[in-house]
Write an enzyme that holds these catalytic residues in place. Structure first.
Site, short mmCIF file in Angstrom:
data_model
loop_
_atom_site.label_atom_id
_atom_site.label_comp_id
_atom_site.label_asym_id
_atom_site.label_seq_id
_atom_site.Cartn_x
_atom_site.Cartn_y
_atom_site.Cartn_z
N ARG A 177 0.88 -1.15 0.12
CA ARG A 177 -0.04 -0.06 -0.12
C ARG A 177 0.68 1.23 0.12
O ARG A 177 1.99 1.30 0.32
CB ARG A 177 -0.87 -0.11 1.22
CG ARG A 177 -1.88 -1.31 1.32
CD ARG A 177 -2.50 -1.24 2.56
NE ARG A 177 -3.38 -2.45 2.75
CZ ARG A 177 -3.08 -3.63 3.55
NH1 ARG A 177 -1.81 -3.71 3.88
NH2 ARG A 177 -3.79 -4.43 3.59
N LYS A 201 -1.48 -2.59 8.18
CA LYS A 201 -2.82 -2.46 8.91
C LYS A 201 -2.58 -3.12 10.18
O LYS A 201 -2.38 -4.28 10.24
CB LYS A 201 -3.96 -2.69 8.15
CG LYS A 201 -4.35 -1.79 6.99
CD LYS A 201 -5.36 -2.03 6.31
CE LYS A 201 -6.01 -1.14 5.09
NZ LYS A 201 -7.12 -1.08 4.64
N HIS A 278 -2.88 2.18 -5.90
CA HIS A 278 -3.53 0.92 -5.24
C HIS A 278 -3.95 0.10 -6.71
O HIS A 278 -3.84 -1.02 -6.52
CB HIS A 278 -4.86 1.42 -4.74
CG HIS A 278 -5.14 0.52 -3.54
ND1 HIS A 278 -4.28 0.35 -2.48
CD2 HIS A 278 -6.38 -0.40 -3.29
CE1 HIS A 278 -4.82 -0.53 -1.70
NE2 HIS A 278 -5.92 -0.96 -2.17
N ARG A 281 -1.14 -2.23 -6.87
CA ARG A 281 -0.92 -3.25 -6.05
C ARG A 281 -2.05 -4.30 -6.50
O ARG A 281 -1.92 -5.50 -6.41
CB ARG A 281 -1.77 -2.63 -4.50
CG ARG A 281 -2.09 -3.57 -3.40
CD ARG A 281 -2.50 -2.95 -2.27
NE ARG A 281 -3.20 -3.86 -1.35
CZ ARG A 281 -2.65 -4.43 -0.38
NH1 ARG A 281 -1.12 -4.50 -0.45
NH2 ARG A 281 -3.11 -5.38 0.70
N HIS A 304 -3.18 -9.40 3.61
CA HIS A 304 -4.80 -9.39 3.67
C HIS A 304 -5.10 -10.19 5.14
O HIS A 304 -4.52 -11.40 5.11
CB HIS A 304 -5.31 -10.00 2.56
CG HIS A 304 -5.46 -9.14 1.40
ND1 HIS A 304 -5.57 -9.56 0.15
CD2 HIS A 304 -5.48 -7.72 1.30
CE1 HIS A 304 -5.81 -8.44 -0.62
NE2 HIS A 304 -5.43 -7.49 0.05
N TYR A 313 -9.32 -11.15 -6.75
CA TYR A 313 -8.18 -10.98 -8.00
C TYR A 313 -8.33 -12.25 -8.92
O TYR A 313 -7.89 -12.29 -9.80
CB TYR A 313 -6.84 -10.99 -7.20
CG TYR A 313 -6.75 -9.69 -6.56
CD1 TYR A 313 -6.95 -8.31 -7.12
CD2 TYR A 313 -6.35 -9.73 -5.18
CE1 TYR A 313 -6.59 -7.30 -6.43
CE2 TYR A 313 -6.24 -8.57 -4.56
CZ TYR A 313 -6.14 -7.33 -5.00
OH TYR A 313 -6.18 -6.08 -4.23
#
Length: 332
Positions: A177, A201, A278, A281, A304, A313
């Site tokens: 990110r 995150k 993004h 990404r 993730h 994806y």
């Protein structure tokens, strides 16, 4: 505001106990603060008086001004806030327990084709080589003295071009990110192993490999580009970002907005659709799956928490296959 103490306690809980990122805590705080302000305007002096009907009325009011994705986040924030209050026995009941999250339409992420990604990287490389050609060659000392201000600007511009290429290569090679990229420090790189330590995150750390093109671009940035911008910082007498991997023109840690601008401008120069970091990404994840990578491996690489997030994806890959099929077999 009447409910400031409850809001402060909730934000501290999210940050210290749940370990949510500063950006997530900030967004949730704004959402809950706006809700509490509205409750105060409606005359509520006690949150025990809030009912499910009150919350649905609030949702109907907010839906007029916000998208479904924004409302989904706001709903989660409110639900967690009331759950926190109930858990701390600050409420007799939790009216948000059955508050439904708005359905969000499924949209496939924007992804560059392999050819488009190659064009974007070539554009960044061409810019670097052009700047090196401008600076190359011998210069008469008298001419050099007359052109010194222009040369200085050119050297700084070359440093920026080298940096931009390194950032683009690393974004595409790792799928990280933009916030993760700007937060990188020099110590996060292990060049001998071609890996980078990324803080994702919720302060979750992961180690991501990168390929030879990104490695070479980073080496050039570290040896030729970064010292130029770092020296400008020292000359200006400003606070130095000694540990930051990527620097801005003023020699400080580069910001997310600057990175987005760089990606947008290079995509424009390469005659590609307007994209954000993004999109790189998304492209990295899709191209990895196209190349036979395992879904779990891609999940680990992207950081993730849920495999469901990574699975979208696979839908992109299928959609791209369908488009190629239609081009190859127009009568199908």
């Amino acid at each position: 505001m009447r409910f400031d103490d409850e809001l402060d306690s909730f934000c501290q809980h999210m940050s210290r106990v749940q370990g949510l990122s500063a950006n997530t805590v900030k967004a949730y705080r704004i959402d809950v603060d706006e809700f509490l302000h509205l409750m105060e305007l409606r005359g509520f002096t006690d949150l025990d008086a809030v009912t499910i009907e009150t919350l649905r009325s609030w949702m109907a009011h907010e839906m007029r001004n916000h998208s479904r994705s924004t409302m989904a986040r706001k709903t989660v924030a409110i639900r967690q806030f009331f759950a926190f209050l109930e858990d701390r026995q600050l409420l007799d009941h939790n009216p948000a327990a059955i508050l439904a999250t708005p359905r969000i339409p499924e949209h496939l992420p924007q992804v560059l084709s392999h050819e488009q990604a190659g064009e974007l990287m070539k554009r960044a490389q061409d810019d670097t080589e052009q700047m090196q050609n401008v600076d190359g060659g011998e210069c008469n000392p008298d001419v050099q003295q007359a052109q010194e201000p222009r040369i200085k600007r050119t050297v700084r511009q070359q440093a920026v071009e080298v940096r931009n290429r390194a950032m683009l290569e690393l974004l595409y090679a790792t799928g990280m990110r933009v916030a993760e990229l700007t937060g990188l420090d020099l110590g996060d790189l292990t060049m001998s192993e071609r890996t980078v330590r990324v803080m994702g995150k919720g302060s979750k750390e992961r180690v991501v490999p990168f390929g030879l093109p990104a490695c070479k671009a980073i080496e050039v940035w570290l040896s030729q580009g970064r010292p130029v911008l770092a020296d400008h910082n020292n000359a200006a007498g400003s606070a130095s970002s000694e540990s930051a991997l990527f620097l801005g023109l003023q020699g400080r840690r580069i910001g997310q907005r600057q990175v987005r601008q760089v990606v947008h401008e290079l995509a424009q120069e390469a005659d590609l659709p307007s994209i954000s970091p993004h999109a790189l990404r998304h492209s990295a994840a899709t191209h990895l799956l196209d190349g036979g990578a395992d879904l779990r491996e891609v999940q680990e690489m992207l950081g993730h928490s849920s495999l469901r997030t990574t699975q979208r994806y696979t839908h992109v890959s299928i959609e791209q296959l369908r488009q190629r099929y239609d081009l190859a077999f127009p009568r199908a």
